[in-house]
Design a protein around this motif. Structure first.
Motif, mmCIF file in Angstrom:
data_model
loop_
_atom_site.group_PDB
_atom_site.id
_atom_site.type_symbol
_atom_site.label_atom_id
_atom_site.label_comp_id
_atom_site.label_asym_id
_atom_site.label_seq_id
_atom_site.Cartn_x
_atom_site.Cartn_y
_atom_site.Cartn_z
ATOM 1 N N ARG A 1 -0.118 -4.988 -3.950
ATOM 2 C CA ARG A 1 -0.873 -3.988 -4.698
ATOM 3 C C ARG A 1 -0.963 -2.713 -3.871
ATOM 4 O O ARG A 1 -0.559 -2.682 -2.705
ATOM 5 C CB ARG A 1 -2.263 -4.522 -5.047
ATOM 6 C CG ARG A 1 -2.237 -5.797 -5.894
ATOM 7 C CD ARG A 1 -3.626 -6.385 -6.092
ATOM 8 N NE ARG A 1 -3.567 -7.646 -6.830
ATOM 9 C CZ ARG A 1 -3.619 -7.763 -8.159
ATOM 10 N NH1 ARG A 1 -3.754 -6.657 -8.901
ATOM 11 N NH2 ARG A 1 -3.567 -8.934 -8.737
ATOM 12 N N SER A 2 -1.513 -1.659 -4.459
ATOM 13 C CA SER A 2 -1.605 -0.389 -3.746
ATOM 14 C C SER A 2 -2.370 -0.556 -2.438
ATOM 15 O O SER A 2 -3.462 -1.143 -2.402
ATOM 16 C CB SER A 2 -2.293 0.655 -4.616
ATOM 17 O OG SER A 2 -1.462 1.046 -5.693
ATOM 18 N N LEU B 1 0.429 -4.848 -10.028
ATOM 19 C CA LEU B 1 0.970 -5.571 -8.883
ATOM 20 C C LEU B 1 2.484 -5.622 -8.952
ATOM 21 O O LEU B 1 3.093 -5.433 -10.003
ATOM 22 C CB LEU B 1 0.391 -6.989 -8.823
ATOM 23 C CG LEU B 1 0.561 -7.860 -10.078
ATOM 24 C CD1 LEU B 1 1.880 -8.597 -10.086
ATOM 25 C CD2 LEU B 1 -0.583 -8.864 -10.182
ATOM 26 N N GLY C 1 -2.274 1.211 -10.966
ATOM 27 C CA GLY C 1 -2.754 -0.132 -10.651
ATOM 28 C C GLY C 1 -1.723 -1.193 -10.973
ATOM 29 O O GLY C 1 -0.568 -0.904 -11.253
ATOM 30 N N GLU D 1 2.414 -11.039 -3.370
ATOM 31 C CA GLU D 1 1.971 -10.239 -4.510
ATOM 32 C C GLU D 1 1.354 -8.980 -3.920
ATOM 33 O O GLU D 1 0.327 -9.050 -3.233
ATOM 34 C CB GLU D 1 0.941 -11.024 -5.310
ATOM 35 C CG GLU D 1 0.423 -10.327 -6.547
ATOM 36 C CD GLU D 1 -0.547 -11.213 -7.314
ATOM 37 O OE1 GLU D 1 -0.095 -12.211 -7.917
ATOM 38 O OE2 GLU D 1 -1.754 -10.908 -7.284
#
Length: 293
Positions: free
Chosen positions: A222-223, A202, A200, A220
Motif C-alpha cells: 500500500r502507499s 493495494l 488508495g 500486499e
C-alpha cells in the motif's frame, strides 16, 4: 531489517518512522552496505537539515515544492502535486555536506542515498531533461522516469528511477535479479522499492529466492510501504484494476562501474519475445517530461 531475529523485507508504512522521517532506511537498518531511502514530511514553512555523511543524496519531491540550500548554492525545486501528476525536478547533494530543505507550502520529499567514495558537485536536475521511457507491451506495459538512471545522471554509486504501472498491469516482469557479478551481464545492486497506489488500494510484489535461503517475499503493498531486495528474483509488481501503481527504485552496489545489468529468470524470459507483437498500453505515457505539476 529484522524482527525477533528473522529478516523482514516488507516494511509497511510507518514501520521505519524515526525522528523527522516518515520512512528511514539505511545500510545499518537494512543490513547491507550502501543503499538508503528516507521520506521527510514538512509542514508549511518547515525546514529540515540533511547531513550527508559518507553518502550522496538526491532530493526528489513526491508532493509539493521546496528549496535546497547547499553551501552557497540554492536550488528551487518546483516539484509536483503528486507522483501521479507529473515528472519532478530534483537536486543532487554530495557526500560530506550539509543541506537545508525548506518548503513554504509543505510537502513530502524522498531522499535517495548511497554510500560512495567520490564527492561530486551539487547539481540541479530539471524535469524537462528527465527521460521518460515506455517498457514492455500489452499488460506488461509500464512507464519509467529515468531521473537518475546509470546512463542519465552522473552519481558515484546511486541509481534511482520511478516506475508507473497502469491498473491491471504487471511490471518488474519478467522476474529478474542483480545479485551476482558477471561482467557485461549482471551487476550486484542492493535495491529498495517504495510504493504508492493512486487513490488508495493495494498492489502485490514478489521476490523469490535465487539461492538457498535467499530472499522470499509475497507482499500486499500500500502507499508508503517499502520492500528491501538484497538478493533474489524480483517481480512482478502488480497494479490493482483501476489504480495506478507507483514505485521508486533506489539502488547501489560495489562494482567498479555504476551500471544496472540484470539477468531474467530463465523460466520467464520468453515473455520478452512476445512484446514486439503487442502494442503498448494506450494509457501510457501517463505524462511526459514536459508535464510538471
Amino acid at each position: 531489517m529484522s524482527m525477533r531475529g528473522q529478516p523482514t523485507y516488507h516494511l509497511p508504512a510507518g514501520r521505519t518512522a524515526h525522528g523527522p522521517y516518515a520512512l528511514d532506511i539505511g545500510p545499518e537498518q537494512a543490513g547491507w552496505e550502501r543503499s538508503s531511502l528516507r521520506v521527510v514530511e514538512l509542514e508549511p514553512g518547515g525546514v529540515h537539515t540533511l547531513v550527508t555523511g559518507e553518502s550522496e543524496w538526491i532530493v526528489l519531491p513526491l508532493t509539493g515544492s521546496c528549496t535546497v540550500h547547499i553551501s552557497d548554492e540554492i536550488f528551487e525545486l518546483l516539484g509536483r502535486k503528486s507522483v501521479f501528476s507529473g515528472v519532478s525536478d530534483f537536486a543532487y547533494v554530495p557526500r560530506d555536506a550539509h543541506a537545508q530543505i525548506a518548503s513554504g507550502a509543505g510537502g513530502r520529499f524522498a531522499l535517495a542515498g548511497a554510500k560512495c567514495e567520490r564527492r561530486l558537485p551539487a547539481r540541479y536536475g530539471p524535469a524537462p531533461e528527465v527521460r521518460v521511457e515506455l517498457r514492455g507491451s500489452g499488460n506488461c506495459s509500464r512507464q519509467v522516469n529515468n531521473f537518475a538512471a546509470a546512463d542519465a545522471f552522473d552519481c558515484d554509486r546511486l541509481i534511482a528511477v520511478e516506475v508507473l504501472t497502469p491498473g491491471g498491469n504487471w511490471s518488474s516482469y519478467p522476474p529478474h535479479k542483480h545479485d551476482e557479478h558477471h561482467p557485461g551481464e549482471e551487476s550486484v545492486l542492493e535495491e529498495i522499492y517504495y510504493f504508492e497506489v493512486a487513490d488508495g488500494g493495494l498492489g502485490y510484489h514478489r521476490v523469490s529466492p535465487s539461492r538457498p535461503g535467499g530472499t522470499d517475499v509475497l507482499a500486499e503493498v500500500r502507499s508508503g510501504d517499502t520492500v528491501l531486495i538484497p538478493d533474489g528474483w524480483h517481480g512482478p509488481s502488480i497494479a490493482p484494476p483501476g489504480r495506478t501503481l507507483y514505485y521508486l527504485n533506489v539502488m547501489a552496489g560495489p562494482g567498479e562501474k555504476r551500471e544496472w545489468l540484470i539477468r531474467d529468470h530463465p523460466d520467464h524470459r520468453w515473455i520478452r519475445d512476445t512484446w514486439p507483437s503487442q502494442p503498448a498500453d494506450p494509457r501510457l505515457p501517463l505524462y511526459g517530461p514536459e508535464d510538471q505539476g
